[in-house]
Scaffold this motif. Structure first.
Motif, PDB file in Angstrom:
ATOM      1  N   LEU A 198       1.354  -1.385  -1.923  1.00 28.41           N
ATOM      2  CA  LEU A 198       1.601  -2.827  -1.964  1.00 28.41           C
ATOM      3  C   LEU A 198       2.729  -3.172  -2.940  1.00 28.41           C
ATOM      4  CD1 LEU A 198      -2.061  -4.173  -1.726  1.00 28.41           C
ATOM      5  CD2 LEU A 198      -0.333  -4.044   0.085  1.00 28.41           C
ATOM      6  N   ARG A 199       2.821  -2.443  -4.038  1.00 29.63           N
ATOM      7  CA  ARG A 199       3.936  -2.672  -4.960  1.00 29.63           C
ATOM      8  C   ARG A 199       5.264  -2.333  -4.283  1.00 29.63           C
ATOM      9  NH1 ARG A 199       0.325  -0.595  -8.953  1.00 29.63           N
ATOM     10  NH2 ARG A 199       1.180   1.503  -8.770  1.00 29.63           N
ATOM     11  N   ALA A 200       5.275  -1.218  -3.556  1.00 30.61           N
ATOM     12  CA  ALA A 200       6.499  -0.817  -2.854  1.00 30.61           C
ATOM     13  C   ALA A 200       6.848  -1.812  -1.750  1.00 30.61           C
ATOM     14  CB  ALA A 200       6.332   0.586  -2.276  1.00 30.61           C
ATOM     15  N   ILE A 201       5.835  -2.295  -1.025  1.00 27.87           N
ATOM     16  CA  ILE A 201       6.079  -3.244   0.060  1.00 27.87           C
ATOM     17  C   ILE A 201       6.636  -4.554  -0.486  1.00 27.87           C
ATOM     18  CG2 ILE A 201       4.910  -4.677   1.793  1.00 27.87           C
ATOM     19  CD1 ILE A 201       3.121  -2.185   2.355  1.00 27.87           C
ATOM     20  N   ASN A 202       6.194  -4.964  -1.659  1.00 27.26           N
ATOM     21  CA  ASN A 202       6.788  -6.149  -2.297  1.00 27.26           C
ATOM     22  C   ASN A 202       8.294  -5.970  -2.444  1.00 27.26           C
ATOM     23  OD1 ASN A 202       4.859  -8.216  -2.876  1.00 27.26           O
ATOM     24  ND2 ASN A 202       3.888  -6.862  -4.359  1.00 27.26           N
ATOM     25  N   ARG A 203       8.716  -4.782  -2.863  1.00 24.02           N
ATOM     26  CA  ARG A 203      10.146  -4.519  -3.021  1.00 24.02           C
ATOM     27  C   ARG A 203      10.842  -4.524  -1.664  1.00 24.02           C
ATOM     28  NH1 ARG A 203       8.273  -0.165  -6.330  1.00 24.02           N
ATOM     29  NH2 ARG A 203       9.469   1.383  -5.169  1.00 24.02           N
ATOM     30  N   VAL A 204      10.205  -3.933  -0.660  1.00 24.58           N
ATOM     31  CA  VAL A 204      10.785  -3.866   0.682  1.00 24.58           C
ATOM     32  C   VAL A 204      10.987  -5.269   1.250  1.00 24.58           C
ATOM     33  CG1 VAL A 204      10.349  -3.147   3.072  1.00 24.58           C
ATOM     34  CG2 VAL A 204       9.922  -1.546   1.193  1.00 24.58           C
ATOM     35  N   VAL A 205       9.968  -6.132   1.113  1.00 23.38           N
ATOM     36  CA  VAL A 205      10.072  -7.494   1.656  1.00 23.38           C
ATOM     37  C   VAL A 205      11.154  -8.289   0.928  1.00 23.38           C
ATOM     38  CG1 VAL A 205       8.839  -9.692   1.898  1.00 23.38           C
ATOM     39  CG2 VAL A 205       7.750  -7.559   2.611  1.00 23.38           C
ATOM     40  N   GLU A 206      11.308  -8.076  -0.369  1.00 21.31           N
ATOM     41  CA  GLU A 206      12.397  -8.744  -1.090  1.00 21.31           C
ATOM     42  C   GLU A 206      13.749  -8.287  -0.550  1.00 21.31           C
ATOM     43  OE1 GLU A 206      12.286 -11.311  -3.235  1.00 21.31           O
ATOM     44  OE2 GLU A 206      10.163 -11.295  -2.664  1.00 21.31           O
ATOM     45  N   MET A 207      13.866  -7.010  -0.183  1.00 23.66           N
ATOM     46  CA  MET A 207      15.098  -6.513   0.432  1.00 23.66           C
ATOM     47  C   MET A 207      15.315  -7.164   1.802  1.00 23.66           C
ATOM     48  SD  MET A 207      14.921  -2.424  -0.365  1.00 23.66           S
ATOM     49  CE  MET A 207      14.259  -1.832  -1.913  1.00 23.66           C
ATOM     50  N   GLU A 208      14.244  -7.374   2.551  1.00 24.30           N
ATOM     51  CA  GLU A 208      14.354  -8.066   3.840  1.00 24.30           C
ATOM     52  C   GLU A 208      14.904  -9.476   3.641  1.00 24.30           C
ATOM     53  OE1 GLU A 208      11.135  -7.708   6.808  1.00 24.30           O
ATOM     54  OE2 GLU A 208      10.123  -6.466   5.328  1.00 24.30           O
ATOM     55  N   LYS A 209      14.357 -10.187   2.669  1.00 18.76           N
ATOM     56  CA  LYS A 209      14.816 -11.551   2.410  1.00 18.76           C
ATOM     57  C   LYS A 209      16.292 -11.562   2.027  1.00 18.76           C
ATOM     58  CE  LYS A 209      10.282 -13.182   0.834  1.00 18.76           C
ATOM     59  NZ  LYS A 209       9.497 -13.653  -0.333  1.00 18.76           N
ATOM     60  N   GLU A 210      16.705 -10.587   1.239  1.00 20.30           N
ATOM     61  CA  GLU A 210      18.097 -10.520   0.825  1.00 20.30           C
ATOM     62  C   GLU A 210      19.006 -10.205   2.009  1.00 20.30           C
ATOM     63  OE1 GLU A 210      21.511 -10.744  -1.314  1.00 20.30           O
ATOM     64  OE2 GLU A 210      19.496 -11.413  -1.890  1.00 20.30           O
ATOM     65  N   ALA A 211      18.542  -9.326   2.919  1.00 19.26           N
ATOM     66  CA  ALA A 211      19.332  -9.003   4.109  1.00 19.26           C
ATOM     67  C   ALA A 211      19.518 -10.232   4.990  1.00 19.26           C
ATOM     68  CB  ALA A 211      18.662  -7.878   4.898  1.00 19.26           C
ATOM     69  N   ILE A 212      18.454 -11.032   5.145  1.00 16.58           N
ATOM     70  CA  ILE A 212      18.540 -12.260   5.943  1.00 16.58           C
ATOM     71  C   ILE A 212      19.464 -13.264   5.264  1.00 16.58           C
ATOM     72  CG2 ILE A 212      17.221 -14.230   6.797  1.00 16.58           C
ATOM     73  CD1 ILE A 212      14.818 -12.285   7.051  1.00 16.58           C
ATOM     74  N   ARG A 213      19.301 -13.408   3.962  1.00 14.69           N
ATOM     75  CA  ARG A 213      20.154 -14.346   3.211  1.00 14.69           C
ATOM     76  C   ARG A 213      21.625 -13.945   3.337  1.00 14.69           C
ATOM     77  NH1 ARG A 213      22.327 -14.326  -1.896  1.00 14.69           N
ATOM     78  NH2 ARG A 213      22.668 -16.364  -2.869  1.00 14.69           N
ATOM     79  N   LYS A 214      21.907 -12.671   3.201  1.00 15.58           N
ATOM     80  CA  LYS A 214      23.285 -12.195   3.302  1.00 15.58           C
ATOM     81  C   LYS A 214      23.857 -12.485   4.682  1.00 15.58           C
ATOM     82  CE  LYS A 214      26.107  -8.024   2.828  1.00 15.58           C
ATOM     83  NZ  LYS A 214      26.096  -6.557   2.568  1.00 15.58           N
TER      84      LYS A 214
END
Length: 246
Positions: free
Chosen positions: A220-236
């Motif tokens: 779950l800690r790792a998935i938190n990081r993964v989802v933040e990367m998803e949000k950044e990819a969408i934002r970019k």
């Protein structure tokens, strides 16, 4: 799973994994959305050497009427490994494992997709594993979540995935193929951290109760990081489309 000692493979030495990572380190992760112009939404996700391409079409009217659901959209997922994705050439025909993983990925996405907003339609998700080096199902869930968001499909939250393994008695995050092959356990997990929901949990191998709880917390800690990367990819992606305007 064969033990690493039996196979003569040392996967952990002095606290470092065979590729230099610490137990909770992800492989290098790369995400990109909107890369297929002919799809309603698309994403490319890489975890190390594992690469998965996702394409989303819909919501649209189904050609076959038996797919129609009166109160919501039918989510259809096709997980496929390209013939060149593994060391040995794979048959292009769908395997039993691919059919099973299509169902696994679909069930990991259904809790977050607001399918009730599009009754009597279908949403198709096509997943192509371009290169396989462990963790393809969790990378596929992540890629599918990104592609659905890129298609503008309403969702309760983004979903990310990662697999935790047990290697020489040590719990590690984001196992690659070598660790999966010679490890003692492999636990793929997918979750939507923003709503606190686990959407995929499988276990191959044996963990004690304490190990399971620790492994789940690591995932779950790792998935938190993964989802933040998803949000950044969408934002970019949105910034690029909008000409860099905040």
């Amino acid at each position: 799973m064969a033990g690493p000692a039996q196979a003569g493979v040392e996967l952990i030495r002095d606290g470092r994994r065979h590729d230099g990572r610490l137990p909770e380190d992800l492989r290098p992760v790369r995400m990109q959305v909107g890369i297929l112009h002919n799809a309603d939404g698309s994403a490319l996700v890489e975890f190390g050497r594992t690469r998965v391409l996702a394409a989303v079409y819909g919501p649209r009217e189904p050609h076959q009427r038996f797919y129609v659901l009166p109160d919501r959209a039918a989510l259809r997922v096709r997980y496929h490994m390209a013939p060149f994705s593994t060391d040995e050439r794979k048959s292009p025909a769908p395997s039993r494992r691919e059919i099973e993983l299509s169902k696994v990925v679909r069930e990991a996405l259904e809790p977050v997709v607001l399918a009730e907003e599009f009754p009597r339609t279908v949403i198709d998700v096509f997943l192509e594993v371009l290169q396989a080096d462990g963790g393809t199902r969790t990378a596929a869930v992540t890629a599918a979540s990104l592609a659905l968001a890129d298609a503008g499909i309403p969702m309760r939250a983004l979903v990310g995935g990662v697999a935790v393994g047990k290697i020489q008695g040590v719990l590690v995050v984001d196992v690659d193929e070598l660790e999966d092959m010679y490890g003692e356990a492999d636990m793929p997990v997918a979750a939507a951290p923003d709503i606190g929901e686990i959407t995929l949990l499988q276990l191959n191998g044996v963990l004690t109760g304490e190990e399971f709880r620790t492994a789940l917390a690591m995932a779950l800690r790792a998935i938190n990081r993964v989802v933040e990367m998803e949000k950044e990819a969408i934002r970019k992606s949105y910034l690029e489309v909008g000409g860099g305007q905040e």
